[in-house]
Scaffold this motif. Structure first.
Motif, PDB file in Angstrom:
ATOM      1  N   GLN A 152       0.812  -1.316   0.182  1.00 30.03           N
ATOM      2  CA  GLN A 152      -0.044   0.115  -0.098  1.00 30.03           C
ATOM      3  C   GLN A 152       0.733   1.352   0.099  1.00 30.03           C
ATOM      4  OE1 GLN A 152      -3.431   0.847   0.675  1.00 30.03           O
ATOM      5  NE2 GLN A 152      -3.498  -1.338  -0.663  1.00 30.03           N
ATOM      6  N   TYR A 153       0.150   2.305  -0.440  1.00 33.72           N
ATOM      7  CA  TYR A 153       1.025   3.672  -0.312  1.00 33.72           C
ATOM      8  C   TYR A 153       0.730   4.154   1.151  1.00 33.72           C
ATOM      9  CZ  TYR A 153       1.976   3.984  -5.228  1.00 33.72           C
ATOM     10  OH  TYR A 153       2.400   3.841  -6.454  1.00 33.72           O
ATOM     11  N   ASP A 154       1.637   4.764   1.635  1.00 34.20           N
ATOM     12  CA  ASP A 154       1.381   5.364   2.983  1.00 34.20           C
ATOM     13  C   ASP A 154       1.247   7.174   2.455  1.00 34.20           C
ATOM     14  OD1 ASP A 154       1.234   6.511   5.421  1.00 34.20           O
ATOM     15  OD2 ASP A 154       3.334   5.621   6.131  1.00 34.20           O
ATOM     16  N   HIS A 155       0.234   7.389   2.838  1.00 28.80           N
ATOM     17  CA  HIS A 155       0.076   9.081   2.081  1.00 28.80           C
ATOM     18  C   HIS A 155      -0.838   9.918   2.994  1.00 28.80           C
ATOM     19  CE1 HIS A 155      -3.971   8.225   0.609  1.00 28.80           C
ATOM     20  NE2 HIS A 155      -3.787   6.946   0.581  1.00 28.80           N
ATOM     21  N   ASP A 156      -0.960  10.885   2.777  1.00 33.71           N
ATOM     22  CA  ASP A 156      -1.890  11.880   3.295  1.00 33.71           C
ATOM     23  C   ASP A 156      -3.174  12.037   2.678  1.00 33.71           C
ATOM     24  OD1 ASP A 156      -0.200  13.261   5.253  1.00 33.71           O
ATOM     25  OD2 ASP A 156       0.489  14.528   3.799  1.00 33.71           O
ATOM     26  N   ALA A 157      -4.318  12.287   3.232  1.00 34.22           N
ATOM     27  CA  ALA A 157      -5.688  12.458   2.641  1.00 34.22           C
ATOM     28  C   ALA A 157      -5.693  14.039   2.426  1.00 34.22           C
ATOM     29  CB  ALA A 157      -6.739  12.396   3.588  1.00 34.22           C
ATOM     30  N   LEU A 158      -5.006  14.315   1.030  1.00 31.45           N
ATOM     31  CA  LEU A 158      -4.905  15.578   0.727  1.00 31.45           C
ATOM     32  C   LEU A 158      -6.066  16.276  -0.124  1.00 31.45           C
ATOM     33  CD1 LEU A 158      -2.895  18.139   0.444  1.00 31.45           C
ATOM     34  CD2 LEU A 158      -1.826  16.881  -1.483  1.00 31.45           C
ATOM     35  N   LEU A 159      -6.402  17.447   0.007  1.00 33.06           N
ATOM     36  CA  LEU A 159      -7.345  18.083  -0.900  1.00 33.06           C
ATOM     37  C   LEU A 159      -6.685  19.370  -1.137  1.00 33.06           C
ATOM     38  CD1 LEU A 159     -10.341  17.803  -1.713  1.00 33.06           C
ATOM     39  CD2 LEU A 159     -10.971  18.873   0.384  1.00 33.06           C
ATOM     40  N   VAL A 160      -6.758  19.741  -2.477  1.00 35.71           N
ATOM     41  CA  VAL A 160      -5.896  20.920  -2.860  1.00 35.71           C
ATOM     42  C   VAL A 160      -7.155  21.829  -3.608  1.00 35.71           C
ATOM     43  CG1 VAL A 160      -3.957  21.517  -4.171  1.00 35.71           C
ATOM     44  CG2 VAL A 160      -3.884  19.580  -3.104  1.00 35.71           C
ATOM     45  N   GLY A 161      -6.931  23.157  -3.164  1.00 35.07           N
ATOM     46  CA  GLY A 161      -7.874  24.171  -3.888  1.00 35.07           C
ATOM     47  C   GLY A 161      -7.232  24.822  -5.063  1.00 35.07           C
ATOM     48  N   VAL A 162      -7.829  24.681  -6.262  1.00 29.95           N
ATOM     49  CA  VAL A 162      -7.089  25.331  -7.463  1.00 29.95           C
ATOM     50  C   VAL A 162      -7.938  26.229  -7.954  1.00 29.95           C
ATOM     51  CG1 VAL A 162      -5.866  24.944  -9.607  1.00 29.95           C
ATOM     52  CG2 VAL A 162      -5.630  23.216  -7.651  1.00 29.95           C
ATOM     53  N   ASN A 163      -7.680  27.627  -8.101  1.00 28.91           N
ATOM     54  CA  ASN A 163      -8.556  28.785  -8.700  1.00 28.91           C
ATOM     55  C   ASN A 163      -8.610  28.612 -10.111  1.00 28.91           C
ATOM     56  OD1 ASN A 163      -6.410  30.054  -9.677  1.00 28.91           O
ATOM     57  ND2 ASN A 163      -6.704  31.583  -8.333  1.00 28.91           N
ATOM     58  N   ASN A 164      -9.493  29.152 -10.893  1.00 28.74           N
ATOM     59  CA  ASN A 164      -9.565  29.190 -12.375  1.00 28.74           C
ATOM     60  C   ASN A 164      -8.357  29.661 -13.149  1.00 28.74           C
ATOM     61  OD1 ASN A 164     -10.070  31.720 -11.930  1.00 28.74           O
ATOM     62  ND2 ASN A 164     -12.357  31.822 -12.695  1.00 28.74           N
ATOM     63  N   GLU A 165      -7.242  29.984 -12.263  1.00 30.47           N
ATOM     64  CA  GLU A 165      -6.076  30.533 -13.100  1.00 30.47           C
ATOM     65  C   GLU A 165      -4.957  29.441 -12.833  1.00 30.47           C
ATOM     66  OE1 GLU A 165      -4.741  34.597 -12.987  1.00 30.47           O
ATOM     67  OE2 GLU A 165      -6.780  34.731 -11.698  1.00 30.47           O
ATOM     68  N   GLY A 166      -5.320  28.313 -11.990  1.00 31.08           N
ATOM     69  CA  GLY A 166      -4.316  27.365 -11.920  1.00 31.08           C
ATOM     70  C   GLY A 166      -3.598  27.463 -10.720  1.00 31.08           C
ATOM     71  N   TYR A 167      -3.901  28.549  -9.881  1.00 29.88           N
ATOM     72  CA  TYR A 167      -3.110  28.714  -8.463  1.00 29.88           C
ATOM     73  C   TYR A 167      -3.615  27.904  -7.392  1.00 29.88           C
ATOM     74  CZ  TYR A 167      -0.626  32.610 -10.954  1.00 29.88           C
ATOM     75  OH  TYR A 167       0.065  33.214 -11.778  1.00 29.88           O
ATOM     76  N   ILE A 168      -2.566  27.463  -6.610  1.00 32.97           N
ATOM     77  CA  ILE A 168      -3.228  26.520  -5.439  1.00 32.97           C
ATOM     78  C   ILE A 168      -3.552  27.503  -4.560  1.00 32.97           C
ATOM     79  CG2 ILE A 168      -2.412  25.015  -3.475  1.00 32.97           C
ATOM     80  CD1 ILE A 168      -0.408  23.944  -5.802  1.00 32.97           C
ATOM     81  N   THR A 169      -4.638  27.461  -4.034  1.00 39.40           N
ATOM     82  CA  THR A 169      -5.395  28.713  -3.070  1.00 39.40           C
ATOM     83  C   THR A 169      -5.277  28.285  -1.834  1.00 39.40           C
ATOM     84  OG1 THR A 169      -7.548  28.116  -3.223  1.00 39.40           O
ATOM     85  CG2 THR A 169      -6.630  29.818  -4.892  1.00 39.40           C
ATOM     86  N   LYS A 170      -5.329  26.672  -1.530  1.00 44.69           N
ATOM     87  CA  LYS A 170      -5.459  26.245   0.036  1.00 44.69           C
ATOM     88  C   LYS A 170      -5.526  25.107  -0.207  1.00 44.69           C
ATOM     89  CE  LYS A 170      -8.504  26.715   4.123  1.00 44.69           C
ATOM     90  NZ  LYS A 170      -7.495  27.418   4.958  1.00 44.69           N
ATOM     91  N   LYS A 171      -4.896  24.208   0.841  1.00 47.45           N
ATOM     92  CA  LYS A 171      -4.744  22.777   0.952  1.00 47.45           C
ATOM     93  C   LYS A 171      -5.496  22.251   2.334  1.00 47.45           C
ATOM     94  CE  LYS A 171      -0.335  21.808  -1.267  1.00 47.45           C
ATOM     95  NZ  LYS A 171       1.126  21.313  -0.683  1.00 47.45           N
ATOM     96  N   LEU A 172      -6.041  21.231   2.428  1.00 51.02           N
ATOM     97  CA  LEU A 172      -6.401  20.499   3.513  1.00 51.02           C
ATOM     98  C   LEU A 172      -6.018  19.178   3.814  1.00 51.02           C
ATOM     99  CD1 LEU A 172     -10.299  21.482   3.485  1.00 51.02           C
ATOM    100  CD2 LEU A 172      -8.505  22.814   4.800  1.00 51.02           C
ATOM    101  N   ILE A 173      -5.261  19.085   4.879  1.00 50.14           N
ATOM    102  CA  ILE A 173      -4.969  17.566   4.882  1.00 50.14           C
ATOM    103  C   ILE A 173      -5.605  16.930   6.085  1.00 50.14           C
ATOM    104  CG2 ILE A 173      -2.829  16.242   5.742  1.00 50.14           C
ATOM    105  CD1 ILE A 173      -1.015  18.227   4.319  1.00 50.14           C
ATOM    106  N   GLY A 174      -6.045  15.698   5.786  1.00 46.86           N
ATOM    107  CA  GLY A 174      -6.912  14.826   6.678  1.00 46.86           C
ATOM    108  C   GLY A 174      -8.423  15.191   6.283  1.00 46.86           C
ATOM    109  N   MET A 175      -9.127  14.376   7.120  1.00 46.36           N
ATOM    110  CA  MET A 175     -10.668  14.445   6.886  1.00 46.36           C
ATOM    111  C   MET A 175     -11.041  15.732   7.927  1.00 46.36           C
ATOM    112  SD  MET A 175     -12.237  10.931   6.378  1.00 46.36           S
ATOM    113  CE  MET A 175     -11.378   9.820   7.164  1.00 46.36           C
ATOM    114  N   ARG A 176     -11.658  16.727   6.985  1.00 45.39           N
ATOM    115  CA  ARG A 176     -11.957  17.782   7.762  1.00 45.39           C
ATOM    116  C   ARG A 176     -13.470  18.236   7.652  1.00 45.39           C
ATOM    117  NH1 ARG A 176      -6.835  20.124   7.671  1.00 45.39           N
ATOM    118  NH2 ARG A 176      -7.289  22.288   8.052  1.00 45.39           N
TER     119      ARG A 176
END
Ligand code: HEM
Lengths: 255, 480
Positions: A152-176
């Protein structure tokens, strides 16, 4: 129905094992903010690959990273996300891109996953694989580690917010929770979210004290310090004004 | 009549200010060349230079105004020579400590040193923060004593209402307050208030520095105090220059002396009240600050600047319109300076309007407007005074051809340099970037153009420096 029960049991049991991931925001969430996500060619179906920018240009994205053979956090993570998003008011303002980071996954595996979650006909949810996993991972600082014992992979539960210009605006790690998701959705839509500092007993002179219960700001002692220079100036002016005048009149009287 | 001692110390002030101005312009040009990618400085060098440039410029043009006001005030009241010398000594020590913190210690948190930046080392020496705070303390003490001393001297002759010309708000005032005294008084009160804000700010900085984490400051309070000090002093130093203009413009133009009227008194009293709250416009983005403060910030920005600008422009217009006046370099510099001040002021008012600030906030529009009223406003006020002071003891007052050329260089260089900032601001190029990312490549081209024009401005300043310093050195070493 049965499927849902299984997932809920899985979710509850998993929440315990991943509690470390679910508690508080981690510093890792701060990396890559306002950097561009890698414009990976995505395989969405049997046709030509679609560059990622075509998706985020259409609507901001919440990018979820999972793999289909995951026996860990991936399924509960997706399930919780699906449930949480169902009740969001601004549901139409973004799409969700579920990306596999496992090179073994094919688009068929992803479609199967979509079906398992009853999302195959939901236009807001897009399932994809790519042949540029390392570059994509690097651009969002996502580094899964292969565990050959568990297969298995050992990994974070990662959610990445990307705006409509492709910039990462916020990240959430874990179930929030819902509030964190609200902030994420606001950020991909370039909507400002106020944040307040945590109370600290060593801060003695705050201008305003935020009360999280009422959501209101109360005036603080610090405001006095802002007025202090003006008050002192008026006092100095009056004291000097009167003392030099009274000296002058004393001199006049004596002469 | 000014004493020999006062002439000499004023000469020292003038030479020191011009010398420091030259070094600071060089730093400014280096910054623009770096932003234009013509040279390559490390970010720490860029930001140390930016900090040195910003605070040195504010410091020298403040003391230039104070030295001029002190010199002219001797016409009305006796001023303290000892305090003048003390201010000079403390200014020199303060500037040396400040330069040590930036040039040797690499302190680089900009001239606004916004909390908590000074506490983040980010490549600077551990001692640099304390040295920087120490330099501000020394400068602040010197300037506070100087301002209080000058204010005291005014109050020895005029009561508080008279010094503020309140009797001019009624009909037929019995006592006349000269405009120079009125504006000096208004400005000195503002200067004292903002220096006291600096004292409170520094005490809070020291408290946190020495508390080992037991005391932490509130960032919003520190920001308010920083701009109470920074914004206010940057504006008050302009008013020092205007006090000099109200006294000298008519005199050097061979016109009757300007008098205080009800509208002059009212306008400057407005400035006194509103300038102390206009700094709230620096906190528009601080959403925790209640909306009322933001509205006060916008209104105070209007009421502090527009009435004073209105009456000054009106007075100058009346003085020059369809009248034969004796043009000399002094009143030409004053005249152009007032135009620069008004244009820069309008650009500032545009920026301080909340709906515009959302777009212009922290773009190059900000250095555009404050460089306009400084480099093409206040600097010219002081240069006008320096020139007038230096030629007082010679009889050459006519505008020479070479002077016209120098003025042309100053104007062409200044306007080009400023336009590069304005266009950058209108293009949303952010301020305080050491290099611009590829998306903002127009910023780099504008910076190179800006550097070229700034060099032309620099040549004009060098010519002024040599001419004025030569005469000031003569005054300094003459026995009478
Ligand atoms: C030709 C002369 C000058 C040149 C070439 C120059 C250049 C510059 C440059 C490139 C910056 C940084 C702009 C940015 O934010 O990207 C700057 C900032 C600044 N300049 Fe000048 N400048 C000149 C004259 C003046 C004058 C006369 C003043 C008088 C007060 C002044 C005060 C300042 C201040 C306060 C800052 C802000 C520093 C900071 O952000 O910490 N400058 N200047």
């Amino acid at each position: 129905m049965f499927k849902n029960i299984v997932f809920i049991i899985l979710t509850i049991s998993f929440l315990k094992t991943t509690s470390a991931q679910t508690v508080s925001p981690s510093l890792k969430e701060e990396s890559d903010i306002y950097e561009k996500i890698y414009d990976a060619p995505l395989i969405l179906d049997e046709t030509q690959p679609t560059p990622l920018h075509e998706l985020y240009n259409t609507k901001p994205l919440l990018v979820v990273l999972i793999f289909t053979r995951c026996t860990g956090v991936c399924n509960p993570f997706l399930l919780r996300l699906k449930e949480s998003l169902q009740f969001k008011a601004k549901k139409d303002s973004f799409n969700v891109l579920v990306m596999s980071f496992d090179p073994r996954d094919s688009i068929k595996d992803m479609n199967l996953l979509a079906r398992r979650f009853a999302l195959e006909d939901n236009n807001q949810w897009i399932f994809a694989v790519t042949d540029s996993i390392p570059k994509l991972n690097q651009s969002i600082s996502f580094y899964p580690v292969w565990d050959s014992i568990r297969n298995q992979y050992d990994h974070d539960a990662l959610l990445v917010g990307v705006n409509n210009e492709g910039y990462i605006t916020k990240k959430l790690i874990g179930m929030r929770g819902g509030h964190d998701l609200d902030l994420l959705i606001a950020s991909v839509n370039n909507v400002f979210s106020p944040t307040y500092r945590l109370p600290n007993k060593n801060v003695l002179f705050s201008c305003f004290n935020y009360d999280p219960k009422t959501g209101k700001n109360k005036l603080g002692l610090g405001l006095l310090f802002i007025a202090l220079p003006a008050i002192l100036t008026v006092l100095i002016l009056i004291v000097i004004g009167f003392s030099v005048r009274s000296k002058a009149s004393e001199l006049e009287e004596s002469s | 009549m000014a004493s020999i001692k006062l002439n000499k110390i004023t000469s020292v002030w003038i030479i020191s200010v011009l010398l420091l101005f030259i070094v600071s312009i060089v730093l400014g040009i280096l910054m623009r060349l770096n932003q234009g990618e013509v040279i390559s400085q490390s970010p720490i060098t860029f930001y140390s230079n930016m900090t040195t440039h910003g605070l040195t410029m504010i410091g020298i043009w403040f003391v230039a105004g104070m030295a001029a006001v002190n010199y002219i005030m001797e016409r009305y009241v006796k001023t303290s020579y000892t305090v003048n010398v003390l201010a000079l000594v403390l200014t020199v020590i303060g500037i040396l400590m400040f330069w040590a913190s930036t040039f040797i210690g690499h302190f680089h948190s900009a001239w606004t040193f916004l909390y908590p930046l000074p506490f983040k080392e980010m490549g600077s020496e551990t001692w640099a923060t304390l040295m920087f705070l120490g330099s501000l303390t020394v400068l602040g003490i010197g300037w506070l004593i100087w301002s209080i001393s000058l204010m005291t001297q005014i109050l020895k002759k005029y009561s508080i209402p008279q010094a503020l010309a309140w009797q001019h708000l009624r009909k037929n005032p019995t006592v006349e307050t000269p405009p120079f005294i009125l504006i000096s008084m208004i400005t000195l009160i503002g200067v004292i208030a903002c220096l006291l804000a600096a004292v409170v700010l520094l005490v809070l900085f020291y408290a946190e520095y020495f508390s080992n984490g037991n005391f932490v400051n509130d960032a919003l309070l520190m920001k308010n105090l920083t701009y109470f000090f920074g914004h206010t002093i940057a504006n008050e130093m302009l008013y020092l220059g205007l006090a000099v203009i109200y006294e000298l413009f008519s005199e050097v133009s061979g016109r009757p002396k300007w008098k205080t009227t009800w509208y002059v008194a009212l306008a400057w009293n407005c400035t006194l009240v509103f300038i102390l709250t206009a700094f709230f416009h620096h906190l528009y983005m601080d959403f925790v600050q209640p909306q009322g403060f933001q509205i006060i910030g916008q209104l105070a920005s209007y009421f502090a600047s527009l009435p004073a600008a209105g009456v000054t422009v009106f007075s100058i217009f009346i003085a020059v319109y369809r009248t034969r006046i004796k043009w000399s370099l002094t009143n030409l510099l004053f005249f152009i300076g007032v135009i620069g001040w008004v244009i820069g002021g309008l650009a500032a008012v545009i920026d301080s309007t909340i709906s515009n600030n959302i777009v212009l906030h922290n773009t190059l529009w900000v250095p555009a407007h404050f460089h306009t009223y400084n480099a093409m406003g206040n600097v010219l006020f002081s240069l006008g005074f320096f020139y007038w002071f230096s030629i007082q003891f010679s009889d050459k007052t006519k505008v020479k051809k070479s002077t016209t050329l120098t003025l042309a260089l100053l104007l062409i260089g200044g306007i080009g340099f400023l336009l590069a900032f304005y266009i950058g601001g209108a293009e949303s190029i952010p301020r305080r970037y050491s290099i611009y990312p590829s998306e903002l490549s127009i910023g780099a081209s504008l910076a190179t153009i800006g550097a070229a024009f700034a060099s032309i401005y620099f040549i004009a300043i060098l010519i002024f420096f040599f001419n004025i310093s030569k005469r000031c050195l003569k005054i300094l070493f003459s026995s009478s």
